[in-house]
Scaffold this active site. Structure first.
Site, PDB file in Angstrom:
ATOM      1  N   GLU A   1      35.029  39.215  42.623  1.00  0.00           N
ATOM      2  CA  GLU A   1      35.492  38.700  41.329  1.00  0.00           C
ATOM      3  C   GLU A   1      36.708  37.801  41.531  1.00  0.00           C
ATOM      4  OE1 GLU A   1      38.471  39.505  39.772  1.00  0.00           O
ATOM      5  OE2 GLU A   1      39.213  41.121  41.051  1.00  0.00           O
TER       6      GLU A   1
ATOM      7  N   CYS B   1      46.753  43.086  41.443  1.00  0.00           N
ATOM      8  CA  CYS B   1      45.990  42.395  42.485  1.00  0.00           C
ATOM      9  C   CYS B   1      46.861  41.858  43.615  1.00  0.00           C
ATOM     10  CB  CYS B   1      45.175  41.258  41.863  1.00  0.00           C
ATOM     11  SG  CYS B   1      43.828  41.826  40.813  1.00  0.00           S
TER      12      CYS B   1
END
Length: 442
Positions: free
Chosen positions: A154, A269
Protein backbone atom coordinates in the site's frame (compact mmCIF):
# COMPACT_ATOMS: atom_id res chain seq x y z
CA UNK A 1 -15.81 -8.23 -13.43
CA UNK A 2 -16.64 -8.39 -9.72
CA UNK A 3 -14.37 -10.44 -7.47
CA UNK A 4 -14.99 -11.92 -4.04
CA UNK A 5 -12.51 -10.31 -1.65
CA UNK A 6 -11.65 -10.71 2.03
CA UNK A 7 -9.62 -8.09 3.88
CA UNK A 8 -8.02 -9.17 7.15
CA UNK A 9 -7.54 -6.37 9.65
CA UNK A 10 -9.88 -3.39 9.79
CA UNK A 11 -7.56 -0.72 11.10
CA UNK A 12 -6.54 2.27 9.03
CA UNK A 13 -5.27 0.23 6.08
CA UNK A 14 -7.75 -2.64 6.12
CA UNK A 15 -10.97 -0.70 6.62
CA UNK A 16 -10.04 1.78 3.89
CA UNK A 17 -9.05 -0.98 1.48
CA UNK A 18 -12.24 -2.96 2.13
CA UNK A 19 -14.49 0.04 1.53
CA UNK A 20 -12.63 1.06 -1.62
CA UNK A 21 -12.66 -2.45 -3.08
CA UNK A 22 -16.44 -2.47 -2.60
CA UNK A 23 -16.65 0.95 -4.22
CA UNK A 24 -14.92 -0.57 -7.26
CA UNK A 25 -17.83 -3.01 -7.52
CA UNK A 26 -16.38 -6.08 -5.79
CA UNK A 27 -18.06 -8.17 -3.11
CA UNK A 28 -16.02 -7.62 0.06
CA UNK A 29 -15.92 -8.98 3.58
CA UNK A 30 -13.75 -7.29 6.19
CA UNK A 31 -12.45 -9.55 8.95
CA UNK A 32 -11.30 -8.57 12.43
CA UNK A 33 -11.06 -10.38 15.75
CA UNK A 34 -12.16 -7.18 17.54
CA UNK A 35 -15.94 -7.60 17.80
CA UNK A 36 -16.49 -3.98 18.84
CA UNK A 37 -14.64 -2.75 15.77
CA UNK A 38 -16.66 -5.09 13.53
CA UNK A 39 -19.90 -3.82 15.05
CA UNK A 40 -18.92 -0.18 14.55
CA UNK A 41 -17.85 -0.71 10.95
CA UNK A 42 -21.07 -2.60 10.26
CA UNK A 43 -22.92 0.59 11.20
CA UNK A 44 -20.86 2.52 8.66
CA UNK A 45 -18.63 4.19 11.22
CA UNK A 46 -14.85 4.04 10.89
CA UNK A 47 -12.96 3.62 14.19
CA UNK A 48 -10.67 6.50 13.16
CA UNK A 49 -10.98 9.76 11.23
CA UNK A 50 -10.31 9.66 7.51
CA UNK A 51 -12.04 12.15 5.16
CA UNK A 52 -14.73 10.52 3.04
CA UNK A 53 -14.43 7.03 4.53
CA UNK A 54 -17.66 6.99 6.58
CA UNK A 55 -19.70 7.91 3.51
CA UNK A 56 -17.97 5.19 1.49
CA UNK A 57 -18.65 2.60 4.20
CA UNK A 58 -22.32 3.50 4.46
CA UNK A 59 -23.00 3.57 0.73
CA UNK A 60 -21.38 0.18 0.11
CA UNK A 61 -22.99 -1.43 3.16
CA UNK A 62 -26.35 -0.19 1.89
CA UNK A 63 -25.57 -1.50 -1.60
CA UNK A 64 -24.85 -4.97 -0.21
CA UNK A 65 -21.28 -5.07 -1.54
CA UNK A 66 -19.60 -4.79 1.87
CA UNK A 67 -19.92 -6.53 5.21
CA UNK A 68 -17.77 -7.15 8.28
CA UNK A 69 -17.30 -10.27 10.36
CA UNK A 70 -15.08 -11.96 12.93
CA UNK A 71 -15.38 -15.31 11.18
CA UNK A 72 -12.33 -16.59 9.33
CA UNK A 73 -14.40 -19.58 8.17
CA UNK A 74 -16.85 -17.26 6.43
CA UNK A 75 -14.04 -15.40 4.70
CA UNK A 76 -12.22 -18.59 3.65
CA UNK A 77 -15.35 -20.01 2.07
CA UNK A 78 -16.32 -16.76 0.38
CA UNK A 79 -13.24 -15.10 -1.09
CA UNK A 80 -10.92 -15.72 -4.02
CA UNK A 81 -8.50 -12.97 -2.93
CA UNK A 82 -7.44 -12.59 0.70
CA UNK A 83 -5.77 -9.25 1.48
CA UNK A 84 -3.65 -8.98 4.63
CA UNK A 85 -3.95 -5.46 6.04
CA UNK A 86 -2.98 -5.87 9.70
CA UNK A 87 -0.50 -3.76 11.67
CA UNK A 88 3.25 -4.42 11.69
CA UNK A 89 4.37 -2.26 14.63
CA UNK A 90 7.90 -1.84 15.88
CA UNK A 91 8.97 -4.59 18.29
CA UNK A 92 9.15 -3.51 21.90
CA UNK A 93 12.74 -2.62 22.70
CA UNK A 94 13.97 -3.39 19.16
CA UNK A 95 14.13 -1.77 15.74
CA UNK A 96 12.61 -4.73 13.87
CA UNK A 97 8.98 -5.12 12.80
CA UNK A 98 6.58 -7.24 14.83
CA UNK A 99 4.98 -9.63 12.34
CA UNK A 100 2.87 -11.54 14.86
CA UNK A 101 -0.41 -10.16 13.49
CA UNK A 102 0.52 -11.11 9.92
CA UNK A 103 1.59 -14.58 11.01
CA UNK A 104 -1.63 -15.09 12.97
CA UNK A 105 -3.75 -14.29 9.92
CA UNK A 106 -1.89 -16.80 7.76
CA UNK A 107 -1.77 -19.52 10.43
CA UNK A 108 -5.53 -19.18 11.04
CA UNK A 109 -6.62 -18.78 7.43
CA UNK A 110 -4.43 -21.33 5.58
CA UNK A 111 -5.95 -24.53 7.06
CA UNK A 112 -9.42 -23.30 6.05
CA UNK A 113 -8.64 -22.71 2.36
CA UNK A 114 -10.16 -25.63 0.48
CA UNK A 115 -10.32 -24.10 -3.01
CA UNK A 116 -7.93 -22.09 -5.19
CA UNK A 117 -7.11 -18.74 -3.61
CA UNK A 118 -4.59 -15.90 -3.64
CA UNK A 119 -3.22 -14.32 -0.49
CA UNK A 120 -2.22 -10.72 -1.24
CA UNK A 121 -0.15 -8.94 1.39
CA UNK A 122 -0.67 -5.20 1.77
CA UNK A 123 0.95 -4.66 5.17
CA UNK A 124 4.43 -3.14 5.21
CA UNK A 125 6.81 -6.01 5.98
CA UNK A 126 10.56 -6.78 5.93
CA UNK A 127 11.87 -8.22 2.68
CA UNK A 128 11.60 -12.00 2.66
CA UNK A 129 8.28 -12.11 4.51
CA UNK A 130 6.22 -13.31 1.54
CA UNK A 131 8.55 -16.23 0.91
CA UNK A 132 8.37 -17.22 4.58
CA UNK A 133 4.58 -16.99 4.60
CA UNK A 134 4.42 -19.05 1.42
CA UNK A 135 6.28 -21.83 3.19
CA UNK A 136 3.84 -21.58 6.11
CA UNK A 137 0.88 -21.87 3.76
CA UNK A 138 2.39 -24.92 2.07
CA UNK A 139 2.73 -26.58 5.46
CA UNK A 140 -0.64 -25.59 6.94
CA UNK A 141 -3.08 -25.61 4.01
CA UNK A 142 -4.87 -28.75 2.83
CA UNK A 143 -2.51 -30.79 0.65
CA UNK A 144 -4.69 -30.55 -2.45
CA UNK A 145 -5.25 -26.77 -2.25
CA UNK A 146 -3.81 -24.33 -4.79
CA UNK A 147 -2.81 -21.13 -3.01
CA UNK A 148 -0.50 -18.36 -4.18
CA UNK A 149 1.10 -15.79 -1.89
CA UNK A 150 1.86 -12.45 -3.55
CA UNK A 151 2.60 -8.94 -2.29
CA UNK A 152 0.68 -5.81 -3.23
CA UNK A 153 2.06 -3.01 -1.00
CA UNK A 154 0.00 0.00 0.00
CA UNK A 155 1.02 3.62 -0.58
CA UNK A 156 -1.63 5.47 1.41
CA UNK A 157 -1.31 9.00 2.72
CA UNK A 158 -3.43 9.65 5.78
CA UNK A 159 -6.00 12.28 4.90
CA UNK A 160 -5.98 11.09 1.26
CA UNK A 161 -6.34 7.33 1.76
CA UNK A 162 -9.62 6.94 -0.13
CA UNK A 163 -8.29 8.88 -3.11
CA UNK A 164 -4.98 6.99 -3.04
CA UNK A 165 -6.77 3.62 -3.08
CA UNK A 166 -9.31 4.43 -5.78
CA UNK A 167 -6.91 6.41 -8.01
CA UNK A 168 -3.37 5.29 -7.11
CA UNK A 169 -0.25 6.62 -8.81
CA UNK A 170 0.97 3.05 -9.30
CA UNK A 171 0.08 -0.54 -8.43
CA UNK A 172 2.90 -2.88 -7.45
CA UNK A 173 2.54 -6.66 -7.43
CA UNK A 174 5.22 -9.10 -6.36
CA UNK A 175 4.74 -12.70 -7.47
CA UNK A 176 6.74 -15.90 -7.18
CA UNK A 177 8.51 -16.79 -10.42
CA UNK A 178 7.17 -20.35 -10.34
CA UNK A 179 3.58 -19.44 -9.50
CA UNK A 180 0.67 -20.48 -11.66
CA UNK A 181 -0.04 -16.87 -12.62
CA UNK A 182 -3.39 -16.68 -10.83
CA UNK A 183 -2.15 -13.84 -8.59
CA UNK A 184 -1.40 -11.54 -11.50
CA UNK A 185 -4.62 -12.40 -13.34
CA UNK A 186 -6.75 -11.81 -10.24
CA UNK A 187 -4.94 -8.56 -9.39
CA UNK A 188 -5.62 -7.28 -12.89
CA UNK A 189 -9.31 -8.05 -12.39
CA UNK A 190 -9.41 -6.35 -9.00
CA UNK A 191 -7.74 -3.15 -10.24
CA UNK A 192 -9.19 -3.28 -13.76
CA UNK A 193 -10.65 0.23 -13.61
CA UNK A 194 -7.42 1.87 -12.47
CA UNK A 195 -5.37 -0.05 -15.03
CA UNK A 196 -7.82 0.93 -17.79
CA UNK A 197 -7.42 4.57 -16.66
CA UNK A 198 -3.68 4.32 -17.26
CA UNK A 199 -2.36 3.60 -13.77
CA UNK A 200 0.92 1.67 -14.17
CA UNK A 201 0.94 -1.92 -12.93
CA UNK A 202 4.45 -2.95 -11.94
CA UNK A 203 4.74 -6.74 -11.78
CA UNK A 204 7.94 -7.92 -10.17
CA UNK A 205 9.25 -10.55 -7.76
CA UNK A 206 7.98 -10.63 -4.19
CA UNK A 207 11.22 -9.39 -2.67
CA UNK A 208 11.31 -6.28 -4.84
CA UNK A 209 7.65 -5.54 -4.10
CA UNK A 210 8.32 -5.77 -0.38
CA UNK A 211 11.27 -3.38 -0.73
CA UNK A 212 9.31 -0.81 -2.76
CA UNK A 213 7.26 0.46 0.20
CA UNK A 214 10.11 0.54 2.71
CA UNK A 215 12.46 2.15 0.17
CA UNK A 216 9.85 4.81 -0.65
CA UNK A 217 9.32 5.63 3.03
CA UNK A 218 13.07 5.72 3.65
CA UNK A 219 13.51 8.18 0.77
CA UNK A 220 10.72 10.46 2.02
CA UNK A 221 12.07 10.36 5.57
CA UNK A 222 15.53 11.24 4.26
CA UNK A 223 14.15 14.20 2.31
CA UNK A 224 12.35 15.55 5.39
CA UNK A 225 15.39 15.13 7.63
CA UNK A 226 17.60 16.72 4.99
CA UNK A 227 15.59 19.94 4.97
CA UNK A 228 15.44 19.93 8.77
CA UNK A 229 19.25 19.63 8.85
CA UNK A 230 19.35 22.61 6.48
CA UNK A 231 17.04 24.44 8.89
CA UNK A 232 19.60 23.97 11.66
CA UNK A 233 22.29 25.38 9.37
CA UNK A 234 20.06 28.28 8.32
CA UNK A 235 19.45 29.19 11.94
CA UNK A 236 23.20 29.23 12.60
CA UNK A 237 23.94 31.26 9.45
CA UNK A 238 21.01 33.67 9.50
CA UNK A 239 19.50 32.24 6.31
CA UNK A 240 15.87 31.24 5.55
CA UNK A 241 15.12 27.55 5.00
CA UNK A 242 11.76 28.18 3.31
CA UNK A 243 13.38 30.32 0.64
CA UNK A 244 16.17 27.76 0.35
CA UNK A 245 13.63 24.98 -0.19
CA UNK A 246 11.80 27.01 -2.82
CA UNK A 247 15.05 27.62 -4.70
CA UNK A 248 16.32 24.04 -4.73
CA UNK A 249 12.79 22.72 -5.31
CA UNK A 250 12.74 24.23 -8.79
CA UNK A 251 15.32 21.61 -9.76
CA UNK A 252 13.24 18.85 -11.34
CA UNK A 253 15.64 16.26 -9.95
CA UNK A 254 14.83 17.42 -6.41
CA UNK A 255 11.28 18.79 -6.39
CA UNK A 256 9.62 20.93 -3.72
CA UNK A 257 7.43 18.30 -2.04
CA UNK A 258 8.56 16.99 1.37
CA UNK A 259 10.98 19.91 1.71
CA UNK A 260 9.04 21.65 4.47
CA UNK A 261 11.16 22.18 7.56
CA UNK A 262 9.48 21.79 10.91
CA UNK A 263 9.26 19.54 13.93
CA UNK A 264 9.79 16.39 11.89
CA UNK A 265 7.80 13.36 10.84
CA UNK A 266 5.79 10.97 12.97
CA UNK A 267 2.81 8.67 12.54
CA UNK A 268 2.51 4.93 12.25
CA UNK A 269 4.65 4.48 9.14
CA UNK A 270 7.83 6.49 8.58
CA UNK A 271 9.49 6.17 12.01
CA UNK A 272 8.92 2.44 12.52
CA UNK A 273 9.44 1.58 8.84
CA UNK A 274 12.91 3.12 8.56
CA UNK A 275 13.93 1.38 11.79
CA UNK A 276 12.62 -1.97 10.57
CA UNK A 277 14.43 -1.35 7.26
CA UNK A 278 17.72 -0.90 9.11
CA UNK A 279 17.09 -3.98 11.23
CA UNK A 280 16.34 -6.17 8.22
CA UNK A 281 19.41 -4.90 6.36
CA UNK A 282 21.48 -6.00 9.35
CA UNK A 283 19.90 -9.44 9.33
CA UNK A 284 20.80 -9.78 5.64
CA UNK A 285 24.40 -8.71 6.25
CA UNK A 286 23.90 -5.41 4.44
CA UNK A 287 23.73 -3.11 7.45
CA UNK A 288 26.28 -0.64 6.02
CA UNK A 289 23.90 0.11 3.15
CA UNK A 290 21.44 1.83 5.49
CA UNK A 291 23.61 3.35 8.22
CA UNK A 292 22.65 6.81 6.89
CA UNK A 293 19.10 6.16 8.12
CA UNK A 294 20.36 6.33 11.70
CA UNK A 295 21.24 9.97 11.14
CA UNK A 296 17.90 10.52 9.37
CA UNK A 297 16.17 9.20 12.48
CA UNK A 298 18.44 11.20 14.78
CA UNK A 299 17.80 14.49 12.96
CA UNK A 300 14.08 13.84 13.12
CA UNK A 301 14.02 13.17 16.85
CA UNK A 302 16.31 16.15 17.51
CA UNK A 303 13.69 18.52 16.10
CA UNK A 304 11.41 17.74 19.04
CA UNK A 305 14.01 18.61 21.65
CA UNK A 306 14.97 21.72 19.67
CA UNK A 307 11.36 22.91 19.71
CA UNK A 308 11.15 22.50 23.47
CA UNK A 309 14.38 24.51 23.81
CA UNK A 310 12.95 27.23 21.54
CA UNK A 311 9.89 27.52 23.76
CA UNK A 312 12.04 27.76 26.85
CA UNK A 313 14.21 30.43 25.22
CA UNK A 314 11.31 32.60 24.04
CA UNK A 315 9.80 32.77 27.55
CA UNK A 316 13.07 33.77 29.20
CA UNK A 317 14.89 30.58 30.10
CA UNK A 318 12.49 28.71 32.40
CA UNK A 319 9.16 27.06 31.69
CA UNK A 320 8.13 26.78 35.33
CA UNK A 321 4.78 28.49 35.80
CA UNK A 322 4.47 29.32 32.09
CA UNK A 323 1.16 28.78 30.31
CA UNK A 324 1.69 27.19 26.86
CA UNK A 325 -0.97 26.75 24.17
CA UNK A 326 -0.35 23.86 21.78
CA UNK A 327 -2.36 23.91 18.55
CA UNK A 328 -2.20 20.44 17.08
CA UNK A 329 -1.94 16.90 18.45
CA UNK A 330 -2.27 14.64 15.40
CA UNK A 331 0.99 13.88 13.60
CA UNK A 332 -0.46 15.51 10.47
CA UNK A 333 -3.63 17.41 9.47
CA UNK A 334 -6.80 15.64 8.29
CA UNK A 335 -6.13 12.75 10.66
CA UNK A 336 -6.77 11.77 14.27
CA UNK A 337 -3.63 9.61 14.31
CA UNK A 338 -1.35 10.41 17.24
CA UNK A 339 1.10 7.53 16.82
CA UNK A 340 4.61 8.90 17.42
CA UNK A 341 3.19 12.41 17.08
CA UNK A 342 5.89 15.10 17.33
CA UNK A 343 3.24 17.57 18.57
CA UNK A 344 2.19 15.47 21.54
CA UNK A 345 5.78 14.51 22.31
CA UNK A 346 6.74 18.18 22.47
CA UNK A 347 3.69 19.03 24.59
CA UNK A 348 4.69 16.31 27.05
CA UNK A 349 8.31 17.51 27.20
CA UNK A 350 7.19 21.08 27.88
CA UNK A 351 4.89 19.95 30.68
CA UNK A 352 7.74 17.99 32.29
CA UNK A 353 9.72 21.24 32.33
CA UNK A 354 7.11 22.79 34.61
CA UNK A 355 4.75 24.51 32.18
CA UNK A 356 0.96 24.35 32.15
CA UNK A 357 0.08 23.01 28.70
CA UNK A 358 -3.30 23.29 26.98
CA UNK A 359 -3.75 21.31 23.76
CA UNK A 360 -6.35 21.69 21.02
CA UNK A 361 -6.79 19.60 17.88
CA UNK A 362 -9.90 19.44 15.64
CA UNK A 363 -9.98 15.61 15.55
CA UNK A 364 -7.35 14.03 17.80
CA UNK A 365 -8.37 15.14 21.31
CA UNK A 366 -9.91 11.86 22.47
CA UNK A 367 -7.00 9.77 21.21
CA UNK A 368 -4.58 12.22 22.83
CA UNK A 369 -6.39 12.15 26.15
CA UNK A 370 -6.06 8.37 26.30
CA UNK A 371 -2.31 8.49 25.63
CA UNK A 372 -1.40 11.67 27.55
CA UNK A 373 -4.07 12.03 30.28
CA UNK A 374 -2.02 14.52 32.29
CA UNK A 375 -2.16 17.25 29.63
CA UNK A 376 -5.02 19.77 29.61
CA UNK A 377 -7.26 19.60 26.55
CA UNK A 378 -9.18 22.59 25.23
CA UNK A 379 -12.52 22.68 23.45
CA UNK A 380 -11.40 25.21 20.81
CA UNK A 381 -8.54 27.52 19.80
CA UNK A 382 -9.54 30.34 22.12
CA UNK A 383 -9.86 27.99 25.06
CA UNK A 384 -6.37 26.62 24.41
CA UNK A 385 -4.85 30.10 24.04
CA UNK A 386 -6.58 31.68 27.02
CA UNK A 387 -3.91 33.66 28.94
CA UNK A 388 -1.12 31.83 27.09
CA UNK A 389 2.42 33.10 27.50
CA UNK A 390 3.37 31.43 24.21
CA UNK A 391 1.35 29.78 21.44
CA UNK A 392 2.72 26.84 19.44
CA UNK A 393 1.40 25.71 16.04
CA UNK A 394 2.52 22.08 15.77
CA UNK A 395 0.06 20.55 13.27
CA UNK A 396 -0.80 22.48 10.11
CA UNK A 397 -4.59 22.19 10.18
CA UNK A 398 -6.31 24.82 8.01
CA UNK A 399 -7.92 26.31 11.13
CA UNK A 400 -4.43 27.11 12.44
CA UNK A 401 -2.88 28.14 9.12
CA UNK A 402 -5.66 30.69 8.65
CA UNK A 403 -5.24 32.29 12.08
CA UNK A 404 -4.58 36.02 12.16
CA UNK A 405 -3.02 38.03 15.01
CA UNK A 406 -6.30 39.82 15.74
CA UNK A 407 -7.95 36.44 16.38
CA UNK A 408 -5.74 35.96 19.44
CA UNK A 409 -4.72 39.48 20.51
CA UNK A 410 -7.38 39.69 23.23
CA UNK A 411 -7.08 36.03 24.22
CA UNK A 412 -3.41 35.47 25.02
CA UNK A 413 -1.39 36.97 27.87
CA UNK A 414 1.80 37.39 25.83
CA UNK A 415 1.92 37.87 22.06
CA UNK A 416 4.48 35.16 21.26
CA UNK A 417 3.97 32.49 18.62
CA UNK A 418 6.19 29.61 17.52
CA UNK A 419 5.39 28.20 14.10
CA UNK A 420 6.57 24.59 14.24
CA UNK A 421 5.37 23.90 10.70
CA UNK A 422 6.35 27.17 8.97
CA UNK A 423 2.74 27.52 7.87
CA UNK A 424 2.16 31.14 8.98
CA UNK A 425 3.28 34.40 7.38
CA UNK A 426 6.02 35.84 9.64
CA UNK A 427 5.54 39.38 8.32
CA UNK A 428 1.85 39.42 9.24
CA UNK A 429 2.49 38.38 12.82
CA UNK A 430 5.54 40.57 13.38
CA UNK A 431 3.87 43.64 11.92
CA UNK A 432 1.03 43.11 14.40
CA UNK A 433 3.47 43.29 17.30
CA UNK A 434 3.90 39.58 17.92
CA UNK A 435 7.20 37.82 18.56
CA UNK A 436 7.32 35.17 15.84
CA UNK A 437 9.67 32.19 15.64
CA UNK A 438 9.67 29.67 12.81
CA UNK A 439 11.96 26.76 12.00
CA UNK A 440 15.10 27.78 10.13
CA UNK A 441 13.64 31.16 9.22
CA UNK A 442 15.23 34.59 9.56
Amino acid sequence: MACNIAVFGTGYLGATHAACMAELGHQVVGVDVDAAKVEKLSRGEAPFFEPGLDDLLKSNLDAGRLRFTSSYEEAAEFADAHFIGVATPQKRGEFGADLSFVDTVVCTLAPMLRRPAVILGKSTVPVGTAARLSAMVAELAPSDSIIEVAWNPEFLREGFAVQDTLTPDRIVLGVHAQSAGRAEALTREIYAKAIADGVPLVVTDRETAELVKTAANAFLATKISFINAMAELCEAAGADVSELADAIGYDARIGRRFLNAGIGFGGGCLPKDIRAFMARAGELGANQALTFLREVDSINMRRRTKMMETVRDIVGGSLIGTRVAVLGAAFKPDSDDIRDSPALNIAGQIQLQGASVSVYDPKAIENSRRLFPTLDYARDINDACDNADVTLVLTEWDDFKNLLPEDLDSVVRQRRIIDGRNCLDPAVWRSAGWIYRGVGRK
